[in-house]
Design a protein around this motif. Structure first.
Motif, PDB file in Angstrom:
ATOM      1  N   ASP B  90      55.722  87.519  -2.276  1.00 40.34           N
ATOM      2  CA  ASP B  90      55.572  87.054  -4.362  1.00 40.34           C
ATOM      3  C   ASP B  90      56.167  85.067  -3.837  1.00 40.34           C
ATOM      4  OD1 ASP B  90      58.024  87.831  -3.353  1.00 40.34           O
ATOM      5  OD2 ASP B  90      58.910  88.599  -5.220  1.00 40.34           O
ATOM      6  N   ASP B  91      56.132  84.378  -2.249  1.00 38.77           N
ATOM      7  CA  ASP B  91      56.811  83.800  -2.335  1.00 38.77           C
ATOM      8  C   ASP B  91      56.502  83.332  -1.000  1.00 38.77           C
ATOM      9  OD1 ASP B  91      58.042  81.212  -2.183  1.00 38.77           O
ATOM     10  OD2 ASP B  91      60.008  81.675  -3.469  1.00 38.77           O
ATOM     11  N   VAL B  92      55.577  82.659  -0.903  1.00 38.60           N
ATOM     12  CA  VAL B  92      55.868  82.050   1.013  1.00 38.60           C
ATOM     13  C   VAL B  92      56.454  81.452   1.231  1.00 38.60           C
ATOM     14  CG1 VAL B  92      53.452  80.942   0.098  1.00 38.60           C
ATOM     15  CG2 VAL B  92      53.158  81.730   2.378  1.00 38.60           C
ATOM     16  N   ARG B  93      56.770  80.680  -0.048  1.00 41.56           N
ATOM     17  CA  ARG B  93      57.329  79.000   1.169  1.00 41.56           C
ATOM     18  C   ARG B  93      59.079  79.842   1.286  1.00 41.56           C
ATOM     19  NH1 ARG B  93      57.863  73.815   0.481  1.00 41.56           N
ATOM     20  NH2 ARG B  93      55.755  74.042  -0.845  1.00 41.56           N
ATOM     21  N   ALA B  94      59.101  80.576   0.438  1.00 42.54           N
ATOM     22  CA  ALA B  94      60.672  81.125   0.948  1.00 42.54           C
ATOM     23  C   ALA B  94      60.830  82.060   2.597  1.00 42.54           C
ATOM     24  CB  ALA B  94      61.535  82.293  -0.477  1.00 42.54           C
ATOM     25  N   ALA B  95      59.755  83.126   2.009  1.00 43.55           N
ATOM     26  CA  ALA B  95      59.751  83.911   3.504  1.00 43.55           C
ATOM     27  C   ALA B  95      59.144  83.037   3.907  1.00 43.55           C
ATOM     28  CB  ALA B  95      57.784  84.666   2.875  1.00 43.55           C
ATOM     29  N   SER B  96      58.284  81.664   4.654  1.00 42.40           N
ATOM     30  CA  SER B  96      58.175  81.429   5.786  1.00 42.40           C
ATOM     31  C   SER B  96      59.947  81.168   6.631  1.00 42.40           C
ATOM     32  CB  SER B  96      57.187  80.021   5.619  1.00 42.40           C
ATOM     33  OG  SER B  96      56.194  80.698   6.009  1.00 42.40           O
ATOM     34  N   GLU B  97      60.385  80.525   5.675  1.00 36.76           N
ATOM     35  CA  GLU B  97      61.889  79.607   5.602  1.00 36.76           C
ATOM     36  C   GLU B  97      62.757  80.803   6.511  1.00 36.76           C
ATOM     37  OE1 GLU B  97      63.272  78.192   2.329  1.00 36.76           O
ATOM     38  OE2 GLU B  97      62.230  76.308   2.192  1.00 36.76           O
ATOM     39  N   SER B  98      62.467  82.382   5.846  1.00 29.73           N
ATOM     40  CA  SER B  98      63.323  83.471   6.220  1.00 29.73           C
ATOM     41  C   SER B  98      63.190  83.279   7.758  1.00 29.73           C
ATOM     42  CB  SER B  98      63.412  84.368   5.517  1.00 29.73           C
ATOM     43  OG  SER B  98      63.747  85.641   6.160  1.00 29.73           O
ATOM     44  N   VAL B  99      61.031  83.649   7.909  1.00 27.42           N
ATOM     45  CA  VAL B  99      61.266  84.562   8.846  1.00 27.42           C
ATOM     46  C   VAL B  99      61.618  82.542   9.862  1.00 27.42           C
ATOM     47  CG1 VAL B  99      58.796  84.389  10.804  1.00 27.42           C
ATOM     48  CG2 VAL B  99      59.078  86.073   8.410  1.00 27.42           C
ATOM     49  N   ALA B 100      61.681  81.723   9.784  1.00 27.07           N
ATOM     50  CA  ALA B 100      61.130  80.487  10.685  1.00 27.07           C
ATOM     51  C   ALA B 100      63.072  80.659  11.219  1.00 27.07           C
ATOM     52  CB  ALA B 100      61.568  79.472   9.859  1.00 27.07           C
ATOM     53  N   GLY B 101      63.972  81.574  10.389  1.00 20.41           N
ATOM     54  CA  GLY B 101      65.275  81.387  10.405  1.00 20.41           C
ATOM     55  C   GLY B 101      65.825  82.045  11.191  1.00 20.41           C
ATOM     56  N   ARG B 102      64.160  83.170  11.922  1.00 22.09           N
ATOM     57  CA  ARG B 102      64.512  84.269  12.899  1.00 22.09           C
ATOM     58  C   ARG B 102      64.169  84.662  14.167  1.00 22.09           C
ATOM     59  NH1 ARG B 102      66.003  86.495   7.994  1.00 22.09           N
ATOM     60  NH2 ARG B 102      66.922  88.189   7.121  1.00 22.09           N
ATOM     61  N   GLY B 103      63.975  82.503  14.504  1.00 22.67           N
ATOM     62  CA  GLY B 103      63.302  82.629  15.378  1.00 22.67           C
ATOM     63  C   GLY B 103      61.310  82.054  15.678  1.00 22.67           C
ATOM     64  N   VAL B 104      60.878  82.770  14.749  1.00 22.49           N
ATOM     65  CA  VAL B 104      58.922  83.023  14.765  1.00 22.49           C
ATOM     66  C   VAL B 104      58.859  81.627  14.413  1.00 22.49           C
ATOM     67  CG1 VAL B 104      57.095  84.248  13.205  1.00 22.49           C
ATOM     68  CG2 VAL B 104      59.372  85.352  14.437  1.00 22.49           C
ATOM     69  N   ARG B 105      58.095  80.640  15.111  1.00 22.86           N
ATOM     70  CA  ARG B 105      57.252  79.179  15.018  1.00 22.86           C
ATOM     71  C   ARG B 105      56.667  79.630  13.798  1.00 22.86           C
ATOM     72  NH1 ARG B 105      55.346  78.392  21.023  1.00 22.86           N
ATOM     73  NH2 ARG B 105      56.126  80.198  21.215  1.00 22.86           N
ATOM     74  N   VAL B 106      56.640  79.254  12.837  1.00 16.76           N
ATOM     75  CA  VAL B 106      55.560  78.944  12.043  1.00 16.76           C
ATOM     76  C   VAL B 106      54.577  77.556  11.655  1.00 16.76           C
ATOM     77  CG1 VAL B 106      55.058  78.686   9.253  1.00 16.76           C
ATOM     78  CG2 VAL B 106      57.407  80.280   9.973  1.00 16.76           C
ATOM     79  N   LEU B 107      53.469  77.675  12.049  1.00 17.63           N
ATOM     80  CA  LEU B 107      52.078  77.064  11.842  1.00 17.63           C
ATOM     81  C   LEU B 107      51.917  76.411  11.198  1.00 17.63           C
ATOM     82  CD1 LEU B 107      50.034  79.926  14.503  1.00 17.63           C
ATOM     83  CD2 LEU B 107      51.839  77.966  15.164  1.00 17.63           C
ATOM     84  N   ASP B 108      52.277  76.744   9.386  1.00 16.53           N
ATOM     85  CA  ASP B 108      52.379  75.961   9.071  1.00 16.53           C
ATOM     86  C   ASP B 108      53.444  75.042   8.321  1.00 16.53           C
ATOM     87  OD1 ASP B 108      48.750  76.562   8.757  1.00 16.53           O
ATOM     88  OD2 ASP B 108      49.683  78.068   8.470  1.00 16.53           O
ATOM     89  N   ALA B 109      53.982  73.859   8.347  1.00 16.73           N
ATOM     90  CA  ALA B 109      55.010  73.736   8.131  1.00 16.73           C
ATOM     91  C   ALA B 109      55.251  73.718   6.073  1.00 16.73           C
ATOM     92  CB  ALA B 109      55.233  72.689   7.874  1.00 16.73           C
ATOM     93  N   GLU B 110      54.099  73.321   5.663  1.00 15.33           N
ATOM     94  CA  GLU B 110      53.530  73.482   4.293  1.00 15.33           C
ATOM     95  C   GLU B 110      51.793  74.562   3.751  1.00 15.33           C
ATOM     96  OE1 GLU B 110      54.013  72.087   0.627  1.00 15.33           O
ATOM     97  OE2 GLU B 110      55.110  71.716   2.527  1.00 15.33           O
ATOM     98  N   PRO B 111      53.041  75.122   2.979  1.00 16.11           N
ATOM     99  CA  PRO B 111      51.529  76.757   3.000  1.00 16.11           C
ATOM    100  C   PRO B 111      50.534  75.716   2.799  1.00 16.11           C
ATOM    101  CG  PRO B 111      53.816  77.450   2.489  1.00 16.11           C
ATOM    102  CD  PRO B 111      54.420  76.237   2.138  1.00 16.11           C
ATOM    103  N   ARG B 112      49.035  76.651   2.792  1.00 14.12           N
ATOM    104  CA  ARG B 112      48.206  75.878   2.635  1.00 14.12           C
ATOM    105  C   ARG B 112      47.318  77.273   2.044  1.00 14.12           C
ATOM    106  NH1 ARG B 112      44.599  76.942   7.612  1.00 14.12           N
ATOM    107  NH2 ARG B 112      45.551  77.946   9.040  1.00 14.12           N
ATOM    108  N   PRO B 113      46.008  76.398   0.946  1.00 14.50           N
ATOM    109  CA  PRO B 113      45.281  77.271   0.520  1.00 14.50           C
ATOM    110  C   PRO B 113      44.648  78.297   1.052  1.00 14.50           C
ATOM    111  CG  PRO B 113      44.679  74.909   0.529  1.00 14.50           C
ATOM    112  CD  PRO B 113      45.282  75.256   1.924  1.00 14.50           C
ATOM    113  N   GLY B 114      44.972  79.262   0.858  1.00 15.94           N
ATOM    114  CA  GLY B 114      43.907  80.996   1.260  1.00 15.94           C
ATOM    115  C   GLY B 114      42.903  81.112   0.622  1.00 15.94           C
ATOM    116  N   SER B 115      42.623  83.023   1.381  1.00 12.26           N
ATOM    117  CA  SER B 115      41.609  82.836  -0.243  1.00 12.26           C
ATOM    118  C   SER B 115      41.617  83.243  -1.135  1.00 12.26           C
ATOM    119  CB  SER B 115      41.416  84.614   1.050  1.00 12.26           C
ATOM    120  OG  SER B 115      40.433  84.019   2.122  1.00 12.26           O
ATOM    121  N   MET B 116      40.681  83.592  -1.959  1.00 10.83           N
ATOM    122  CA  MET B 116      41.107  84.019  -4.065  1.00 10.83           C
ATOM    123  C   MET B 116      42.376  82.779  -4.230  1.00 10.83           C
ATOM    124  SD  MET B 116      40.095  88.023  -3.858  1.00 10.83           S
ATOM    125  CE  MET B 116      41.368  88.287  -2.262  1.00 10.83           C
ATOM    126  N   GLY B 117      42.713  81.905  -3.576  1.00  9.40           N
ATOM    127  CA  GLY B 117      43.906  80.148  -4.790  1.00  9.40           C
ATOM    128  C   GLY B 117      45.084  81.131  -3.764  1.00  9.40           C
TER     129      GLY B 117
END
Lengths: 145, 145
Positions: B90-117
């Motif tokens: 429900d929150d891709v920005r918070a989810a990305s930060e959480s995952v990055a904090g666990r040492g996983v590289r996030v390829l999109d520093a800024e979330p970008r447009p996906g399917s269906m908005g």
């Protein structure tokens, strides 16, 4: 007839490490672990969500327990990654027949035991756009047969 | 934070043929089609089921529209098959930060447009056991931000 993504099968070299990765990174917890001697794998089912057909979607992490298992051969060729995709059905036998009638080769003429007491049949990936595809009838549904 | 298998992304050479295969074989229908110019793909979303977080699980069929798109390169290397797996949040920005904090590289520093908005972020497959992984916040959830 096909009512959910039952699971995504993921091949890994170290099941415990993979379970820990999915738990720590996403919060997915192990619902079930077992060894499937026939398929030569040790596996963990991580529940992701419930689905509106009364079932659930899982990640299935698969570690080979012998060198000649299909998952061991997959790892040799491809390295770790997605191994197969499984669709849930309430009748795997009828589903297999339906799919076969549409020209898709069913690898298991007779449905065989899958995770958590399910019955499964695999389809030929060459007939499914390169996707090794499994049909799954869960144990809950089997009890009503 | 991660509440469903949002979709399985499947690379194909002929989108119309793939759509027809999934419709005919499993009965999955197209919920949405679009061209994503940024990613260089024409895609169809086939709805499989609803999920208990209020979302749904889809198959995302992807056909490249130019030779230098990531999906075209995937097809060249691997042929047709599963390209990526996407988990809904429900929150891709918070989810990305959480995952990055666990040492996983996030390829999109800024979330970008996906399917269906939706808004999406991809994770590095080498940090995810060989699985190209996408995080998805659907448009429905975005409207409540």
């Amino acid at each position: 007839m096909f009512t959910r993504i039952d699971h995504i099968g993921i091949a890994c070299r170290d099941l415990d490490a993979a379970v820990e990765f999915y738990r720590r990174t996403y919060g997915f917890e192990v619902a079930h672990e077992e060894v499937n001697e026939e398929q030569g794998v040790r596996e963990a089912m991580l529940r992701v969500s419930g689905t509106d057909d009364g079932g659930a979607s899982y990640l299935q992490l698969l570690e080979p327990v012998r060198d000649d298992s299909p998952v061991a051969k997959f790892l040799e060729r491809n390295g770790e990654g997605v191994h197969h995709v499984a669709f849930g059905t309430d009748d795997v036998r009828a589903a297999s027949e339906s799919v076969a009638g549409r020209g898709v080769r069913v690898l298991d003429a007779e449905p065989r035991p899958g995770s958590m007491g399910s019955r499964i049949a695999f389809l030929h990936p060459k007939d499914c756009g390169g996707v090794l595809t499994e049909l799954v009838q869960s144990a809950e549904v089997r009890r009503h047969e």
